[in-house]
Design a protein around this motif. Structure first.
Motif, PDB file in Angstrom:
ATOM      1  N   UNK B 182       0.824  -1.211   0.000  1.00 12.32           N
ATOM      2  CA  UNK B 182       0.000   0.000   0.000  1.00 12.32           C
ATOM      3  C   UNK B 182       0.858   1.262   0.000  1.00 12.32           C
ATOM      4  N   UNK B 183       1.973   1.223   0.714  1.00 10.40           N
ATOM      5  CA  UNK B 183       2.836   2.410   0.706  1.00 10.40           C
ATOM      6  C   UNK B 183       3.433   2.610  -0.682  1.00 10.40           C
ATOM      7  N   UNK B 184       3.879   1.508  -1.268  1.00  9.38           N
ATOM      8  CA  UNK B 184       4.412   1.593  -2.629  1.00  9.38           C
ATOM      9  C   UNK B 184       3.353   2.115  -3.588  1.00  9.38           C
ATOM     10  N   UNK B 185       2.129   1.638  -3.392  1.00  7.03           N
ATOM     11  CA  UNK B 185       1.054   2.033  -4.299  1.00  7.03           C
ATOM     12  C   UNK B 185       0.748   3.520  -4.166  1.00  7.03           C
ATOM     13  N   UNK B 186       0.785   4.020  -2.931  1.00  8.41           N
ATOM     14  CA  UNK B 186       0.579   5.457  -2.731  1.00  8.41           C
ATOM     15  C   UNK B 186       1.695   6.227  -3.438  1.00  8.41           C
ATOM     16  N   UNK B 187       2.918   5.724  -3.267  1.00 11.94           N
ATOM     17  CA  UNK B 187       4.049   6.405  -3.883  1.00 11.94           C
ATOM     18  C   UNK B 187       3.941   6.373  -5.405  1.00 11.94           C
ATOM     19  N   UNK B 188       3.508   5.220  -5.944  1.00  8.73           N
ATOM     20  CA  UNK B 188       3.326   5.110  -7.390  1.00  8.73           C
ATOM     21  C   UNK B 188       2.275   6.092  -7.892  1.00  8.73           C
ATOM     22  N   UNK B 189       1.200   6.234  -7.132  1.00 10.20           N
ATOM     23  CA  UNK B 189       0.125   7.143  -7.542  1.00 10.20           C
ATOM     24  C   UNK B 189       0.608   8.592  -7.564  1.00 10.20           C
ATOM     25  N   UNK B 190       1.394   8.948  -6.544  1.00 10.42           N
ATOM     26  CA  UNK B 190       1.937  10.312  -6.503  1.00 10.42           C
ATOM     27  C   UNK B 190       2.843  10.542  -7.717  1.00 10.42           C
ATOM     28  N   UNK B 191       3.640   9.509  -8.056  1.00 10.44           N
ATOM     29  CA  UNK B 191       4.533   9.643  -9.203  1.00 10.44           C
ATOM     30  C   UNK B 191       3.745   9.886 -10.489  1.00 10.44           C
ATOM     31  N   UNK B 192       2.696   9.095 -10.690  1.00 11.78           N
ATOM     32  CA  UNK B 192       1.896   9.245 -11.911  1.00 11.78           C
ATOM     33  C   UNK B 192       1.289  10.636 -11.984  1.00 11.78           C
ATOM     34  N   UNK B 193       0.706  11.091 -10.883  1.00  9.54           N
ATOM     35  CA  UNK B 193       0.048  12.389 -10.888  1.00  9.54           C
ATOM     36  C   UNK B 193       1.052  13.508 -11.199  1.00  9.54           C
ATOM     37  N   UNK B 194       2.180  13.480 -10.521  1.00 12.56           N
ATOM     38  CA  UNK B 194       3.185  14.524 -10.729  1.00 12.56           C
ATOM     39  C   UNK B 194       3.699  14.546 -12.160  1.00 12.56           C
ATOM     40  N   UNK B 195       3.965  13.357 -12.706  1.00 13.69           N
ATOM     41  CA  UNK B 195       4.508  13.306 -14.061  1.00 13.69           C
ATOM     42  C   UNK B 195       3.458  13.710 -15.097  1.00 13.69           C
ATOM     43  N   UNK B 196       2.198  13.395 -14.802  1.00 17.44           N
ATOM     44  CA  UNK B 196       1.114  13.792 -15.706  1.00 17.44           C
ATOM     45  C   UNK B 196       1.022  15.320 -15.791  1.00 17.44           C
ATOM     46  N   UNK B 197       1.145  15.974 -14.651  1.00 17.21           N
ATOM     47  CA  UNK B 197       1.132  17.443 -14.628  1.00 17.21           C
ATOM     48  C   UNK B 197       2.292  17.975 -15.472  1.00 17.21           C
ATOM     49  N   UNK B 198       3.444  17.347 -15.307  1.00 16.10           N
ATOM     50  CA  UNK B 198       4.644  17.785 -16.025  1.00 16.10           C
ATOM     51  C   UNK B 198       4.452  17.643 -17.540  1.00 16.10           C
ATOM     52  N   UNK B 199       3.871  16.523 -17.969  1.00 16.59           N
ATOM     53  CA  UNK B 199       3.645  16.275 -19.397  1.00 16.59           C
ATOM     54  C   UNK B 199       2.682  17.310 -19.967  1.00 16.59           C
ATOM     55  N   UNK B 200       1.608  17.538 -19.228  1.00 13.26           N
ATOM     56  CA  UNK B 200       0.615  18.512 -19.659  1.00 13.26           C
ATOM     57  C   UNK B 200       1.250  19.889 -19.786  1.00 13.26           C
ATOM     58  N   UNK B 201       2.055  20.253 -18.797  1.00 17.86           N
ATOM     59  CA  UNK B 201       2.684  21.576 -18.785  1.00 17.86           C
ATOM     60  C   UNK B 201       3.586  21.781 -20.000  1.00 17.86           C
ATOM     61  N   UNK B 202       4.432  20.795 -20.287  1.00 14.52           N
ATOM     62  CA  UNK B 202       5.436  21.004 -21.335  1.00 14.52           C
ATOM     63  C   UNK B 202       4.771  21.152 -22.701  1.00 14.52           C
ATOM     64  N   UNK B 203       3.766  20.326 -22.972  1.00  9.31           N
ATOM     65  CA  UNK B 203       3.122  20.427 -24.280  1.00  9.31           C
ATOM     66  C   UNK B 203       2.289  21.699 -24.412  1.00  9.31           C
ATOM     67  N   UNK B 204       1.577  22.103 -23.377  1.00  9.18           N
ATOM     68  CA  UNK B 204       0.787  23.336 -23.493  1.00  9.18           C
ATOM     69  C   UNK B 204       1.712  24.554 -23.556  1.00  9.18           C
ATOM     70  N   UNK B 205       2.773  24.514 -22.774  1.00  8.57           N
ATOM     71  CA  UNK B 205       3.709  25.643 -22.755  1.00  8.57           C
ATOM     72  C   UNK B 205       4.388  25.841 -24.109  1.00  8.57           C
ATOM     73  N   UNK B 206       4.635  24.753 -24.821  1.00 11.82           N
ATOM     74  CA  UNK B 206       5.355  24.848 -26.091  1.00 11.82           C
ATOM     75  C   UNK B 206       4.408  24.822 -27.292  1.00 11.82           C
ATOM     76  N   UNK B 207       3.115  25.058 -27.055  1.00  7.83           N
ATOM     77  CA  UNK B 207       2.175  25.234 -28.166  1.00  7.83           C
ATOM     78  C   UNK B 207       1.601  23.958 -28.737  1.00  7.83           C
ATOM     79  N   UNK B 208       1.618  22.894 -27.982  1.00  3.57           N
ATOM     80  CA  UNK B 208       1.017  21.637 -28.460  1.00  3.57           C
ATOM     81  C   UNK B 208       2.075  20.659 -28.928  1.00  3.57           C
TER      82      UNK B 208
END
Lengths: 65, 529
Positions: B182-208
């Motif tokens: 469960x601790x690993x799973x929480x950590x995995x979920x945090x990783x996915x969420x953080x990286x998803x934000x990062x992916x969204x940011x880079x593509x929107x910031x650079x115009x798609x």
């Protein structure tokens, strides 16, 4: 494709989506495949878990498995 | 960043992790039924746990930085990560490993192979190899986490290493938490969420998506001369065929790390803790999406950081990072992302680093105590106590050696150190492991030949053939008066390319010319397959 002119890199980008897609479809199609373990396997699992817990206790003071 | 808020967030995070660990502790301690309950876990938990152990700061920080340097051809590694690291691993290795682990009552990777062919020597030898080499990979993960603490908080690197290693040591020794998925799973979920934000940011910031990629293509003229000379043709292009960079990217990073994942001792034990094949099937779905969003994002963001830095600071990423690829991702998070994301990313890094490091130190401990010392044979109380002591001394020694390596290894080493570890594991263990699962004709002598020939060939290649290590060891220079025995691009071919085929041939040929030592053991091992 995807604004990537180099064939190899564009292919990697495409395959990335394809292998993820295939894995997702596999997971969905096989969601209920595979039977529940029978009584004999449950006993084996219990034994395995008991021994695993002993090993975990060696690693940490808390003995958290 | 505001240190006060950061400390508050980190303390809250650690408290939640501690609470989940305590819950797991009180549950699993009670009875065998509860222990079994521990195995009866949701596939989301299993996949996230596997993912959090598999994907670490090495992948996000180290390989993200490498992508910033070498470009998007590294996406081939993500393809391999998903195809081999998830699909092949779960479907073709996971199911049989789980069954065989139960049949043989095996609890570590060396124990599985050792018991399959009835060889305490194999268990001891594999334990020794893992104990000696695993700290290199642990150091790669520790460096990744420490570079983020350094980059975001301005804490000097040496203190960052010490702070993070104390945190992880406490995590391992006080709770272990290893089996508490469960601790690993929480950590995995945090990783996915953080990286998803990062992916969204880079593509929107650079115009798609398309315009970001086109902008990166247009930077090709800015590739540093040193990289051009070894085959770099731009960040959205594959390196020139057969050039040194082509071999680095495809033989060491894509092949070595991509295939090497199949023989990772800390991941193999994960298969044994699932309840049935059904959970593994389901985990294929969740695991593949996890890898896509974490590793895929790291490589895409790493590459595209060149466009961002060029626009904002007029320099490409590796120049901003002062030539150290390990510092690219920290610099990008600091410069490009809003403050709140910096806090979130600290949690991503804590999660990615702690989940992998704790399983690495756990594996280091069991490899020296249970595998190397005990050879899986001891049951008497006084010997068990000694095994316990040696396991803990092994963990302490492993942590110290890891910290030492983290402080001594130079710049831009995360990806290389990871590739060496993955390559050595695949070179020596993959062929006997696969044969153990699928081939009834595998003999004890065949398995020993496969492991010993693989590690010997890999060692020879590191000392005499592969330039980046041969130069450091200096043995070839002393004996033959030249840095490596191979010239030109050949000195960039990863040792795995030589060692894995040798190991495969030895496993097969020696098995065929010898007879199976214990046929009953083979039947017992493969029961229910």
């Amino acid at each position: 494709m995807f604004g990537l002119e180099d064939f190899s890199v564009a292919l990697a980008y495409l395959l990335l989506l394809i292998v993820t897609g295939v894995s997702v479809i596999y997971g969905i199609r096989k969601w209920n495949a595979g039977k529940e373990p029978g009584p004999e396997e449950l006993e084996e699992e219990k034994k395995w878990m008991k021994h695993n817990l002993e090993l975990e206790e060696e690693v940490s003071d808390g003995g958290v498995s | 960043m505001n240190l006060y808020w950061l400390v508050v967030i980190v303390v809250v995070y650690l408290s939640v992790i501690g609470y989940l660990g305590y819950r797991g502790f009180s549950q699993t301690k009670n009875s065998a039924d509860y222990m079994l309950g521990g195995r009866n876990i949701h596939p989301y938990i299993m996949a996230m746990s596997y993912g959090a152990t598999f994907i670490s700061t090495s992948a996000i920080i180290g390989f993200g930085g490498t992508a910033a340097q070498f470009g998007m051809s590294l996406l081939w590694l993500t393809v391999f990560n998903i195809f081999f690291g998830i699909f092949i691993a779960f479907v073709f290795f996971g199911k049989r490993t789980r069954r065989m682990g139960l049949n043989l009552d095996a609890h570590t990777f060396p124990e599985l192979i050792g018991r399959r062919v009835g060889s305490p020597f194999i268990q001891r030898f594999m334990g020794l190899i893992i104990f000696v080499i695993m700290p290199l990979y642990a150091a790669a993960v520790l460096i990744g986490a420490s570079r983020i603490i350094e980059g975001l908080l301005g804490v000097p690197y040496i203190y960052s290493v010490v702070i993070f290693s104390i945190l992880v040591a406490a995590y391992v020794i006080l709770g272990g938490l290893k089996g508490v998925m469960y601790t690993d799973a929480l950590q995995g979920s945090i990783m996915v969420f953080g990286m998803l934000v990062l992916l969204f940011f880079i593509y929107t910031n650079l115009g798609g998506l398309v315009s970001a990629h086109t902008a990166l293509t247009n930077l090709a003229d800015l590739v540093p001369e040193g990289l051009k000379a070894i085959g770099h043709q731009g960040w959205t292009a594959s390196p020139g065929l057969g050039t040194p960079l082509w071999w680095i990217v495809y033989s060491s990073l894509v092949l070595g790390v991509g295939i090497g994942v199949l023989a990772q001792p800390q991941l193999v034990v994960r298969y044994m803790t699932v309840r049935s094949n059904r959970e593994l099937n389901r985990a294929v779905l969740i695991g593949s999406v996890f890898i896509l969003l974490t590793v895929g994002t790291a490589f895409i963001v790493g590459s595209l950081s060149n466009v961002y830095f060029q626009r904002e600071l007029g320099e490409i990423a590796i120049v901003v990072a002062e030539g150290n690829s390990d510092k690219v991702m920290p610099a990008f998070i600091r410069e490009a992302m809003p403050m709140w994301f910096g806090y979130l990313f600290m949690l991503v890094i804590l999660s990615a680093g702690m989940s992998t490091l704790s399983s690495q130190f756990h594996t280091i401990g069991t490899s020296v105590g249970r595998d190397l010392y005990a050879g899986g044979e001891l049951t008497k109380d006084h010997k068990r106590r000694r095994e316990l002591l040696i396991t803990r001394i092994g963990i302490a020694a492993g942590i110290l050696f890891t910290v030492f390596l983290s402080l001594r290894m130079g710049a831009g080493v995360i990806a290389r150190a990871t590739a060496i570890f993955f390559g050595v594991m695949a070179s020596s263990f993959l062929a006997p492991y696969f044969a153990s699962l699928y081939w009834k004709r595998l003999t004890r002598k065949g398995a020993i030949a496969g492991i010993v020939s693989g590690i010997a060939t890999a060692a020879f290649a590191f000392l005499f053939l592969h330039g980046s290590e041969a130069r450091v060891f200096g043995v070839a220079a002393k004996l033959f008066g030249r840095e490596t025995l191979l010239g030109g691009s050949w000195s960039f071919v990863d040792p795995l390319v030589f060692a894995l085929p040798v190991s495969v041939v030895f496993t097969i040929v020696i098995s065929l010319v010898t007879s199976v030592e214990d046929k009953e053991l083979v039947t017992k091992s493969m029961k229910g397959m």
